[in-house]
Design an enzyme around this catalytic site. Structure first.
Site, PDB file in Angstrom:
ATOM      1  N   LYS A  67     -12.139 -55.867 -23.871  1.00 36.46           N
ATOM      2  CA  LYS A  67     -12.437 -55.006 -25.019  1.00 36.46           C
ATOM      3  C   LYS A  67     -13.722 -54.217 -24.793  1.00 36.46           C
ATOM      4  O   LYS A  67     -13.758 -52.997 -24.956  1.00 36.46           O
ATOM      5  CB  LYS A  67     -12.574 -55.879 -26.287  1.00 36.46           C
ATOM      6  CG  LYS A  67     -13.217 -55.160 -27.460  1.00 36.46           C
ATOM      7  CD  LYS A  67     -13.279 -56.018 -28.711  1.00 36.46           C
ATOM      8  CE  LYS A  67     -14.475 -56.910 -28.848  1.00 36.46           C
ATOM      9  NZ  LYS A  67     -15.736 -56.263 -29.221  1.00 36.46           N
ATOM     10  N   ASN A  68     -14.788 -54.930 -24.408  1.00 41.62           N
ATOM     11  CA  ASN A  68     -16.098 -54.270 -24.352  1.00 41.62           C
ATOM     12  C   ASN A  68     -16.296 -53.394 -23.112  1.00 41.62           C
ATOM     13  O   ASN A  68     -17.326 -52.741 -22.974  1.00 41.62           O
ATOM     14  CB  ASN A  68     -17.222 -55.309 -24.474  1.00 41.62           C
ATOM     15  CG  ASN A  68     -17.286 -55.862 -25.885  1.00 41.62           C
ATOM     16  OD1 ASN A  68     -16.662 -55.322 -26.803  1.00 41.62           O
ATOM     17  ND2 ASN A  68     -18.032 -56.938 -26.083  1.00 41.62           N
TER      18      ASN A  68
ATOM     19  N   ARG B  40     -18.701 -50.952 -34.990  1.00 42.52           N
ATOM     20  CA  ARG B  40     -20.001 -50.439 -34.575  1.00 42.52           C
ATOM     21  C   ARG B  40     -19.951 -49.711 -33.243  1.00 42.52           C
ATOM     22  O   ARG B  40     -20.727 -48.799 -32.993  1.00 42.52           O
ATOM     23  CB  ARG B  40     -20.999 -51.584 -34.463  1.00 42.52           C
ATOM     24  CG  ARG B  40     -21.309 -52.282 -35.740  1.00 42.52           C
ATOM     25  CD  ARG B  40     -22.299 -53.363 -35.441  1.00 42.52           C
ATOM     26  NE  ARG B  40     -23.301 -52.856 -34.506  1.00 42.52           N
ATOM     27  CZ  ARG B  40     -24.378 -52.186 -34.843  1.00 42.52           C
ATOM     28  NH1 ARG B  40     -24.642 -51.963 -36.107  1.00 42.52           N
ATOM     29  NH2 ARG B  40     -25.208 -51.747 -33.926  1.00 42.52           N
TER      30      ARG B  40
ATOM     31  N   CYS C  39     -24.198 -55.760 -39.633  1.00 47.37           N
ATOM     32  CA  CYS C  39     -22.892 -56.405 -39.733  1.00 47.37           C
ATOM     33  C   CYS C  39     -23.124 -57.899 -39.890  1.00 47.37           C
ATOM     34  O   CYS C  39     -24.270 -58.354 -39.951  1.00 47.37           O
ATOM     35  CB  CYS C  39     -22.023 -56.094 -38.521  1.00 47.37           C
ATOM     36  SG  CYS C  39     -22.564 -56.883 -37.032  1.00 47.37           S
TER      37      CYS C  39
ATOM     38  N   ARG D 277     -28.574 -55.269 -36.007  1.00 46.33           N
ATOM     39  CA  ARG D 277     -28.041 -54.476 -34.902  1.00 46.33           C
ATOM     40  C   ARG D 277     -28.503 -53.013 -34.913  1.00 46.33           C
ATOM     41  O   ARG D 277     -27.720 -52.078 -35.099  1.00 46.33           O
ATOM     42  CB  ARG D 277     -26.522 -54.589 -34.859  1.00 46.33           C
ATOM     43  CG  ARG D 277     -26.089 -56.045 -34.812  1.00 46.33           C
ATOM     44  CD  ARG D 277     -24.639 -56.224 -34.575  1.00 46.33           C
ATOM     45  NE  ARG D 277     -24.231 -55.840 -33.256  1.00 46.33           N
ATOM     46  CZ  ARG D 277     -22.963 -55.840 -32.843  1.00 46.33           C
ATOM     47  NH1 ARG D 277     -22.021 -56.206 -33.661  1.00 46.33           N
ATOM     48  NH2 ARG D 277     -22.658 -55.485 -31.618  1.00 46.33           N
TER      49      ARG D 277
ATOM     50  N   ASP E  78     -21.584 -63.919 -26.985  1.00 47.22           N
ATOM     51  CA  ASP E  78     -20.197 -63.830 -27.456  1.00 47.22           C
ATOM     52  C   ASP E  78     -19.403 -65.121 -27.238  1.00 47.22           C
ATOM     53  O   ASP E  78     -18.250 -65.213 -27.640  1.00 47.22           O
ATOM     54  CB  ASP E  78     -19.471 -62.656 -26.778  1.00 47.22           C
ATOM     55  CG  ASP E  78     -19.985 -61.317 -27.274  1.00 47.22           C
ATOM     56  OD1 ASP E  78     -20.677 -61.284 -28.301  1.00 47.22           O
ATOM     57  OD2 ASP E  78     -19.704 -60.286 -26.626  1.00 47.22           O
TER      58      ASP E  78
ATOM     59  N   ARG F   9      -9.177 -57.989 -34.159  1.00 46.48           N
ATOM     60  CA  ARG F   9     -10.020 -56.892 -33.671  1.00 46.48           C
ATOM     61  C   ARG F   9     -10.311 -57.045 -32.180  1.00 46.48           C
ATOM     62  O   ARG F   9     -10.489 -56.057 -31.479  1.00 46.48           O
ATOM     63  CB  ARG F   9     -11.374 -56.891 -34.407  1.00 46.48           C
ATOM     64  CG  ARG F   9     -11.353 -56.261 -35.763  1.00 46.48           C
ATOM     65  CD  ARG F   9     -12.777 -56.175 -36.305  1.00 46.48           C
ATOM     66  NE  ARG F   9     -13.674 -55.792 -35.226  1.00 46.48           N
ATOM     67  CZ  ARG F   9     -14.922 -56.237 -35.069  1.00 46.48           C
ATOM     68  NH1 ARG F   9     -15.440 -57.078 -35.938  1.00 46.48           N
ATOM     69  NH2 ARG F   9     -15.662 -55.839 -34.062  1.00 46.48           N
TER      70      ARG F   9
HETATM   71  N1  EPU Z   1     -31.392 -53.963 -29.980  1.00 50.94           N
HETATM   72  C1  EPU Z   1     -32.491 -53.334 -30.489  1.00 50.94           C
HETATM   73  N2  EPU Z   1     -32.509 -51.977 -30.575  1.00 50.94           N
HETATM   74  C2  EPU Z   1     -31.455 -51.231 -30.149  1.00 50.94           C
HETATM   75  C3  EPU Z   1     -30.328 -51.875 -29.625  1.00 50.94           C
HETATM   76  C4  EPU Z   1     -30.319 -53.248 -29.556  1.00 50.94           C
HETATM   77  O1  EPU Z   1     -33.455 -53.978 -30.883  1.00 50.94           O
HETATM   78  O2  EPU Z   1     -31.528 -49.994 -30.237  1.00 50.94           O
HETATM   79  C5  EPU Z   1     -31.359 -55.438 -29.887  1.00 50.94           C
HETATM   80  C6  EPU Z   1     -30.306 -56.070 -30.800  1.00 50.94           C
HETATM   81  O3  EPU Z   1     -30.796 -56.277 -32.094  1.00 50.94           O
HETATM   82  C7  EPU Z   1     -29.995 -57.349 -30.079  1.00 50.94           C
HETATM   83  C8  EPU Z   1     -30.161 -56.983 -28.601  1.00 50.94           C
HETATM   84  O4  EPU Z   1     -30.922 -55.786 -28.576  1.00 50.94           O
HETATM   85  O5  EPU Z   1     -30.953 -58.306 -30.398  1.00 50.94           O
HETATM   86  C9  EPU Z   1     -28.880 -56.781 -27.848  1.00 50.94           C
HETATM   87  O6  EPU Z   1     -27.997 -55.925 -28.549  1.00 50.94           O
HETATM   88  P1  EPU Z   1     -27.035 -54.909 -27.812  1.00 50.94           P
HETATM   89  O7  EPU Z   1     -27.440 -53.518 -28.142  1.00 50.94           O
HETATM   90  O8  EPU Z   1     -26.958 -55.273 -26.368  1.00 50.94           O
HETATM   91  O9  EPU Z   1     -25.632 -55.210 -28.491  1.00 50.94           O
HETATM   92  P2  EPU Z   1     -24.466 -54.156 -28.647  1.00 50.94           P
HETATM   93  O10 EPU Z   1     -24.502 -53.197 -27.522  1.00 50.94           O
HETATM   94  O11 EPU Z   1     -24.438 -53.622 -30.030  1.00 50.94           O
HETATM   95  C10 EPU Z   1     -22.663 -55.439 -27.219  1.00 50.94           C
HETATM   96  C11 EPU Z   1     -21.287 -55.990 -27.440  1.00 50.94           C
HETATM   97  C12 EPU Z   1     -21.378 -57.218 -28.345  1.00 50.94           C
HETATM   98  C13 EPU Z   1     -22.253 -58.248 -27.640  1.00 50.94           C
HETATM   99  C14 EPU Z   1     -23.635 -57.639 -27.344  1.00 50.94           C
HETATM  100  C15 EPU Z   1     -24.542 -58.561 -26.559  1.00 50.94           C
HETATM  101  C16 EPU Z   1     -19.868 -54.045 -27.241  1.00 50.94           C
HETATM  102  C17 EPU Z   1     -18.992 -53.063 -27.897  1.00 50.94           C
HETATM  103  N3  EPU Z   1     -20.458 -54.950 -28.034  1.00 50.94           N
HETATM  104  O12 EPU Z   1     -23.177 -55.087 -28.499  1.00 50.94           O
HETATM  105  O13 EPU Z   1     -20.069 -57.731 -28.478  1.00 50.94           O
HETATM  106  O14 EPU Z   1     -22.419 -59.376 -28.461  1.00 50.94           O
HETATM  107  O15 EPU Z   1     -23.478 -56.427 -26.578  1.00 50.94           O
HETATM  108  O16 EPU Z   1     -23.974 -58.933 -25.363  1.00 50.94           O
HETATM  109  O17 EPU Z   1     -20.017 -54.030 -26.032  1.00 50.94           O
HETATM  110  C18 EPU Z   1     -18.283 -58.871 -29.552  1.00 50.94           C
HETATM  111  O18 EPU Z   1     -17.521 -58.458 -28.667  1.00 50.94           O
HETATM  112  O19 EPU Z   1     -17.940 -59.770 -30.380  1.00 50.94           O
HETATM  113  C19 EPU Z   1     -19.641 -58.317 -29.650  1.00 50.94           C
HETATM  114  C20 EPU Z   1     -20.384 -58.434 -30.754  1.00 50.94           C
END
Ligand code: EPU
Length: 419
Positions: free
Chosen positions: A22-23, A92, A116, A121, A304, A396
């Site tokens: 998915k990701n 998201r 969320c 996030r 995850d 999802r």
């Molecule tokens: N963060 C910030 N500022 C930002 C972005 C992130 O402070 O601008 C912080 C977040 O609060 C968090 C950390 O950085 O503490 C990591 O967040 P990240 O941005 O890496 O998460 P994401 O990109 O929104 C993706 C996956 C998630 C997975 C996370 C961590 C996708 C579509 N989503 O989310 O997947 O948990 O990386 O590995 O790739 C899931 O599949 O169930 C899922 C939630």
């Protein structure tokens, strides 16, 4: 609303094949905004979030054709540059169209995803990176509005590694003028998969999968023929399912390279895991040993899989401490596991789990994807019947979950029922 009804206590046995990730599929589909010509993808999983991103791409002007196991995507023209709230609020990852739209059209209007169930996030790091690349970014009425004549390569240092942030910047930088140097980039395998796809399309990217990436902008990218990597989180979920039921299963397309920390922890808990050319063999006896787990960016233990591992620890011998370091509120599953007889206390960002000898089936629900998966795993091991409701969360992000578990011998059925 659909429910999963599980009668626990059956050790899983047999073989399961892992679907596309998915990701990885989400950013790869978003990257088609950057390409001229048709792209044909295989191994795109069929699940809710993928349907949502396809809907968003069609809204932006894509034609998408499903050809048996392949998905063809083409943007003859990008008709719109906006991702509306109605689409972003349900997923998201819709934010992934921001970088590509800005690079290709010079403007984008994308609803801020908001918080969320698992935490706030934020996306501040993505926005400031795009500003460094010359974009003017404003938040107006809940929308990110970004504009630029031409993105320019820049040196960007993330405060903390962000997965979708790294992907957005990488995609934007492929068509920028000059070179982008991204430090403290996220290293998740899905980022490497996206980089592989972009490189096939003509992008120049070095260092994907490491903390330092260099992207040299090119004039244009073309359509690709690409197969998405297998879903390591689905594979990890099945590994833990094998362990929690005392099963003996073969996970086709599971790769320990992408699941090193999980493999290591499960082995420490007494689960036998062997890697074969085609996948992973997972064998476990009842009564595994408790282990402590702390989530971390790749190659650490994935957030995850934290909830699923916590479910396993509820039945382990002794105490374990599961520490969540990525998201501030990823404990949705805890109260529900307690209703099944688990002994868990939350202390700040830690779950303190005392293993019990049995769980008993109950009616449960979670409010996020991976939390729901942990309840399914607990249900597989519990005595009696467990009903997991609100399984739209599972739909999802997992493809054909009940079919796959049923083929491994689980007693699992989907029913339509009231909330
Ligand atoms: N963060 C910030 N500022 C930002 C972005 C992130 O402070 O601008 C912080 C977040 O609060 C968090 C950390 O950085 O503490 C990591 O967040 P990240 O941005 O890496 O998460 P994401 O990109 O929104 C993706 C996956 C998630 C997975 C996370 C961590 C996708 C579509 N989503 O989310 O997947 O948990 O990386 O590995 O790739 C899931 O599949 O169930 C899922 C939630």
């Amino acid at each position: 609303m659909d429910k999963l009804v599980i009668t626990g206590g059956v050790p899983l046995s047999g073989e399961v094949t892992i679907s596309g990730a998915k990701n990885a599929a989400l950013p790869i589909l978003a990257s088609t905004l950057l390409y001229r010509g048709t792209s044909v993808f295989s191994n795109i999983p069929k699940m809710g979030d993928i349907a949502t991103i396809k809907k968003l791409l069609i809204w932006l002007g894509a034609s998408i054709e499903e050809r048996s196991d392949q998905t063809a995507v083409e943007f003859k023209k990008i008709n719109r540059q906006d991702a509306p709230y109605e689409m972003v609020k349900t997923m998201r990852a819709s934010i992934l169209v921001l970088g590509p739209l800005l690079a290709r059209c010079g403007e984008a209007r994308v609803s801020l995803p908001g918080g969320c169930a698992i935490g706030a996030r934020p996306v501040n790091l993505t926005l400031s990176a795009l500003e460094r690349m010359g974009a003017e970014v404003k938040i107006v009425q809940g929308y990110i509005q970004a504009k630029v004549k031409k993105l320019k390569g820049a040196k960007i240092v993330f405060d903390t590694p962000t997965v979708t942030g790294t992907e957005n910047v990488m995609m934007a930088a492929t068509l920028a003028e000059g070179t982008t140097l991204l430090e403290n980039a996220a290293c998740e395998p899905e980022i490497t998969d996206l980089a592989r796809c972009l490189s096939l399309a003509g992008a120049s990217i070095q260092g994907a999968g490491t903390e330092t990436m260099t992207i040299q902008g090119v004039r244009e990218l073309h359509g690709v023929d690409y197969s998405v990597m297998p879903d390591r989180i689905e594979a990890g979920t099945f590994m833990i399912a094998g362990a929690i039921t005392g099963g003996d299963i073969f996970i086709r397309k599971g790769k320990s390279r992408d699941l090193k920390a999980v493999t290591y922890k499960l082995q420490e808990a007494g689960v036998e895991i062997e890697e074969e050319k085609e996948g992973l063999c997972v064998k476990a006896k009842k009564g595994i040993q408790s282990v402590d787990v702390k989530t971390a960016p790749f190659p650490g233990f994935p957030t995850d899989l934290q909830a699923q591992m916590a479910a396993l620890m509820t039945l382990a011998r002794g105490f374990s401490i599961v520490t969540e370091t990525i998201f501030e509120n990823r404990f949705n599953h805890v109260a529900e596991l307690v209703r099944m007889g688990a002994d868990i206390r939350i202390n700040g960002n830690q779950e303190v789990i005392r293993g019990v000898s049995r769980l008993s089936g109950a009616q449960v629900m979670a409010s996020d994807l991976r939390g729901s998966a942990s309840l399914v795993l607990a249900g597989l091991a519990a005595e009696g019947e467990t009903q997991v409701s609100r399984i739209y969360h599972l739909d999802r992000g997992y493809e054909k979950m009940e079919e796959k578990f049923s083929r491994l011998g689980a007693k699992m059925m989907r029913t339509r029922g009231a909330l």
